[in-house]
Design an enzyme around this catalytic site. Structure first.
Site, PDB file in Angstrom:
ATOM      1  N   ASN A  11     -55.744  34.223  36.605  1.00 12.00           N
ATOM      2  CA  ASN A  11     -57.006  34.474  37.123  1.00 12.00           C
ATOM      3  C   ASN A  11     -56.885  35.852  38.013  1.00 12.00           C
ATOM      4  O   ASN A  11     -56.627  35.582  39.137  1.00 12.00           O
ATOM      5  CB  ASN A  11     -57.311  33.254  37.824  1.00 12.00           C
ATOM      6  CG  ASN A  11     -58.969  33.486  38.312  1.00 12.00           C
ATOM      7  OD1 ASN A  11     -59.277  34.443  38.519  1.00 12.00           O
ATOM      8  ND2 ASN A  11     -59.622  32.111  38.459  1.00 12.00           N
ATOM      9  N   GLY A  13     -59.216  37.151  39.597  1.00 14.06           N
ATOM     10  CA  GLY A  13     -60.178  36.863  40.702  1.00 14.06           C
ATOM     11  C   GLY A  13     -59.327  36.217  41.922  1.00 14.06           C
ATOM     12  O   GLY A  13     -59.368  36.713  43.024  1.00 14.06           O
ATOM     13  N   GLU A  38     -49.988  23.255  32.854  1.00  9.86           N
ATOM     14  CA  GLU A  38     -50.420  22.317  34.207  1.00  9.86           C
ATOM     15  C   GLU A  38     -50.281  20.712  33.836  1.00  9.86           C
ATOM     16  O   GLU A  38     -50.672  20.375  32.710  1.00  9.86           O
ATOM     17  CB  GLU A  38     -51.960  22.619  34.555  1.00  9.86           C
ATOM     18  CG  GLU A  38     -52.144  23.902  35.138  1.00  9.86           C
ATOM     19  CD  GLU A  38     -53.483  24.203  35.753  1.00  9.86           C
ATOM     20  OE1 GLU A  38     -54.081  23.290  36.143  1.00  9.86           O
ATOM     21  OE2 GLU A  38     -53.760  25.339  35.851  1.00  9.86           O
ATOM     22  N   ASP A  66     -53.523  26.526  43.178  1.00 12.25           N
ATOM     23  CA  ASP A  66     -54.208  25.653  42.520  1.00 12.25           C
ATOM     24  C   ASP A  66     -55.546  25.241  43.136  1.00 12.25           C
ATOM     25  O   ASP A  66     -55.435  24.979  44.478  1.00 12.25           O
ATOM     26  CB  ASP A  66     -53.551  24.382  42.112  1.00 12.25           C
ATOM     27  CG  ASP A  66     -54.140  23.764  40.664  1.00 12.25           C
ATOM     28  OD1 ASP A  66     -54.231  24.377  39.434  1.00 12.25           O
ATOM     29  OD2 ASP A  66     -54.786  22.687  40.768  1.00 12.25           O
ATOM     30  N   SER A  67     -56.802  25.253  42.400  1.00 14.82           N
ATOM     31  CA  SER A  67     -58.027  25.046  43.122  1.00 14.82           C
ATOM     32  C   SER A  67     -58.915  24.370  42.558  1.00 14.82           C
ATOM     33  O   SER A  67     -58.904  24.023  41.301  1.00 14.82           O
ATOM     34  CB  SER A  67     -58.567  26.546  43.687  1.00 14.82           C
ATOM     35  OG  SER A  67     -58.417  27.457  42.510  1.00 14.82           O
ATOM     36  N   PHE A 140     -65.995  34.828  41.102  1.00 13.06           N
ATOM     37  CA  PHE A 140     -65.713  34.426  39.713  1.00 13.06           C
ATOM     38  C   PHE A 140     -66.116  33.099  39.597  1.00 13.06           C
ATOM     39  O   PHE A 140     -66.155  32.381  40.459  1.00 13.06           O
ATOM     40  CB  PHE A 140     -64.341  34.683  39.297  1.00 13.06           C
ATOM     41  CG  PHE A 140     -63.105  33.958  40.286  1.00 13.06           C
ATOM     42  CD1 PHE A 140     -62.894  32.642  39.779  1.00 13.06           C
ATOM     43  CD2 PHE A 140     -62.973  34.643  41.563  1.00 13.06           C
ATOM     44  CE1 PHE A 140     -61.988  32.040  40.928  1.00 13.06           C
ATOM     45  CE2 PHE A 140     -61.979  34.134  42.301  1.00 13.06           C
ATOM     46  CZ  PHE A 140     -61.542  32.708  42.173  1.00 13.06           C
ATOM     47  N   GLY A 141     -65.810  32.469  38.449  1.00 18.13           N
ATOM     48  CA  GLY A 141     -66.026  30.665  38.110  1.00 18.13           C
ATOM     49  C   GLY A 141     -67.174  30.384  39.082  1.00 18.13           C
ATOM     50  O   GLY A 141     -68.409  30.692  38.307  1.00 18.13           O
ATOM     51  N   ASP A 143     -68.569  30.524  41.641  1.00 20.33           N
ATOM     52  CA  ASP A 143     -69.082  31.254  42.720  1.00 20.33           C
ATOM     53  C   ASP A 143     -70.640  31.304  42.825  1.00 20.33           C
ATOM     54  O   ASP A 143     -71.300  31.190  43.961  1.00 20.33           O
ATOM     55  CB  ASP A 143     -68.459  32.785  43.136  1.00 20.33           C
ATOM     56  CG  ASP A 143     -67.246  32.616  43.858  1.00 20.33           C
ATOM     57  OD1 ASP A 143     -67.330  31.756  44.679  1.00 20.33           O
ATOM     58  OD2 ASP A 143     -66.294  33.175  43.470  1.00 20.33           O
ATOM     59  N   HIS A 168     -61.877  28.764  50.910  1.00 13.91           N
ATOM     60  CA  HIS A 168     -60.696  27.863  50.709  1.00 13.91           C
ATOM     61  C   HIS A 168     -59.363  28.724  50.516  1.00 13.91           C
ATOM     62  O   HIS A 168     -58.398  28.689  51.200  1.00 13.91           O
ATOM     63  CB  HIS A 168     -60.974  27.050  49.641  1.00 13.91           C
ATOM     64  CG  HIS A 168     -61.464  27.538  48.532  1.00 13.91           C
ATOM     65  ND1 HIS A 168     -62.275  28.473  48.217  1.00 13.91           N
ATOM     66  CD2 HIS A 168     -60.980  27.403  47.208  1.00 13.91           C
ATOM     67  CE1 HIS A 168     -62.470  28.893  46.817  1.00 13.91           C
ATOM     68  NE2 HIS A 168     -61.828  28.284  46.367  1.00 13.91           N
TER      69      HIS A 168
HETATM   70  P1  ITT Z   1     -54.323  29.645  36.970  1.00 13.61           P
HETATM   71  O1  ITT Z   1     -53.824  30.337  35.938  1.00 13.61           O
HETATM   72  O2  ITT Z   1     -54.186  30.175  38.168  1.00 13.61           O
HETATM   73  O3  ITT Z   1     -54.483  28.135  36.768  1.00 13.61           O
HETATM   74  P2  ITT Z   1     -57.260  29.138  36.713  1.00 13.61           P
HETATM   75  O4  ITT Z   1     -58.551  29.962  36.752  1.00 13.61           O
HETATM   76  O5  ITT Z   1     -56.926  28.207  35.489  1.00 13.61           O
HETATM   77  O6  ITT Z   1     -55.970  30.167  37.143  1.00 13.61           O
HETATM   78  P3  ITT Z   1     -57.012  26.664  38.169  1.00 13.61           P
HETATM   79  O7  ITT Z   1     -56.494  26.094  37.222  1.00 13.61           O
HETATM   80  O8  ITT Z   1     -56.708  26.626  39.585  1.00 13.61           O
HETATM   81  O9  ITT Z   1     -57.195  28.064  37.993  1.00 13.61           O
HETATM   82  O10 ITT Z   1     -58.453  26.091  38.253  1.00 13.61           O
HETATM   83  C1  ITT Z   1     -59.594  26.510  39.185  1.00 13.61           C
HETATM   84  C2  ITT Z   1     -60.883  26.339  38.599  1.00 13.61           C
HETATM   85  O11 ITT Z   1     -61.915  26.363  39.818  1.00 13.61           O
HETATM   86  C3  ITT Z   1     -61.230  27.832  37.724  1.00 13.61           C
HETATM   87  O12 ITT Z   1     -62.118  27.543  36.896  1.00 13.61           O
HETATM   88  C4  ITT Z   1     -61.717  28.608  38.936  1.00 13.61           C
HETATM   89  O13 ITT Z   1     -62.693  29.656  38.376  1.00 13.61           O
HETATM   90  C5  ITT Z   1     -62.535  27.761  39.790  1.00 13.61           C
HETATM   91  N1  ITT Z   1     -62.326  28.109  41.232  1.00 13.61           N
HETATM   92  C6  ITT Z   1     -61.396  28.167  41.948  1.00 13.61           C
HETATM   93  N2  ITT Z   1     -61.758  29.013  43.112  1.00 13.61           N
HETATM   94  C7  ITT Z   1     -62.635  29.413  42.958  1.00 13.61           C
HETATM   95  C8  ITT Z   1     -63.464  30.380  43.836  1.00 13.61           C
HETATM   96  O14 ITT Z   1     -63.103  30.915  44.767  1.00 13.61           O
HETATM   97  N3  ITT Z   1     -64.614  30.738  43.505  1.00 13.61           N
HETATM   98  C9  ITT Z   1     -65.412  30.205  42.345  1.00 13.61           C
HETATM   99  N4  ITT Z   1     -64.471  29.355  41.320  1.00 13.61           N
HETATM  100  C10 ITT Z   1     -63.401  29.063  41.707  1.00 13.61           C
END
Ligand code: ITT
Length: 188
Positions: A11, A13, A38, A66-67, A140-141, A143, A168
């Protein structure tokens, strides 16, 4: 530039946000673009610890993160499933799930750090609520649908600096930076 840390994530972002916090603290975060396996686990801590175990051995300190978004009226869903839910339902699908007056939610992040044999987890969370519609193109995501407590705008409408101050990830990253300053990595 100061010491380097390799950030394993798919990711970009997440990378931008960690770099923005850690660069001024003296750390160079290098993106290692990788989709780590995961596990099926019920906490971000377990997922982050598992990801750390699956990062290639390295002489350079490594980080993973992880978030997720935890929506109260949905019992904390999508939580650890946030990435999957965003991919399958998209933001419109998530907005359709949130009904009723309680729109409170929380973003949580766990940053995992490993150097030599030492591992550490750093967490951050921010309370807020789910907007009625998507707003903003930044970040991203999720937001565009997350409004931090005490604000009117979504994090998608905030500048990267504003988001990092309250997010966070910003909170977890600053904890990592402060910890690193007290525990300089020794070469293996
Ligand atoms: P990794 O490769 O690091 O796992 P990922 O995007 O798959 O990247 P996660 O498995 O931790 O990340 O999933 C977190 C989800 O939550 C993912 O869809 C992110 O877009 C979203 N997310 C996490 N932090 C965010 C933020 O600050 N703003 C918006 N969306 C967020």
């Amino acid at each position: 530039m100061g010491p380097r840390v390799d950030f394993y994530t798919s990711n970009p972002g997440k990378v931008r946000e960690l770099q923005a916090v850690l660069a001024p603290m003296g750390y160079a975060v290098r993106w290692r673009k990788e989709e780590l396996t995961e596990p099926q686990a019920d906490t971000l801590e377990k997922v982050a610890a598992f990801k750390l175990l699956n990062v290639p051995d390295s002489v350079v300190p490594v980080i993973v993160e992880d978030s997720g978004l935890f929506i109260r009226s949905l019992g904390g869903f999508p939580g650890v499933y946030s990435a999957y839910v965003l991919r399958t339902l998209g933001l419109p699908g998530v907005l359709r799930l949130v009904r009723g007056p309680d729109r409170t939610a929380e973003f949580r992040a766990v940053v995992g750090y490993r150097a030599g044999g030492v591992t550490h987890l750093f967490s951050g969370r921010v309370r807020g609520s789910i907007a009625h519609r998507s707003r903003g193109k930044n970040g991203f995501g999720y937001d565009p649908i997350f409004i931090p407590e005490g604000h009117q705008r979504t994090t998608g409408e905030m500048t990267p600096e504003e988001k990092n101050r309250l997010s966070h990830r910003g909170i977890a990253a600053r904890k990592l930076g402060r910890w690193l300053a007290r525990h300089p990595a020794s070469p293996d």
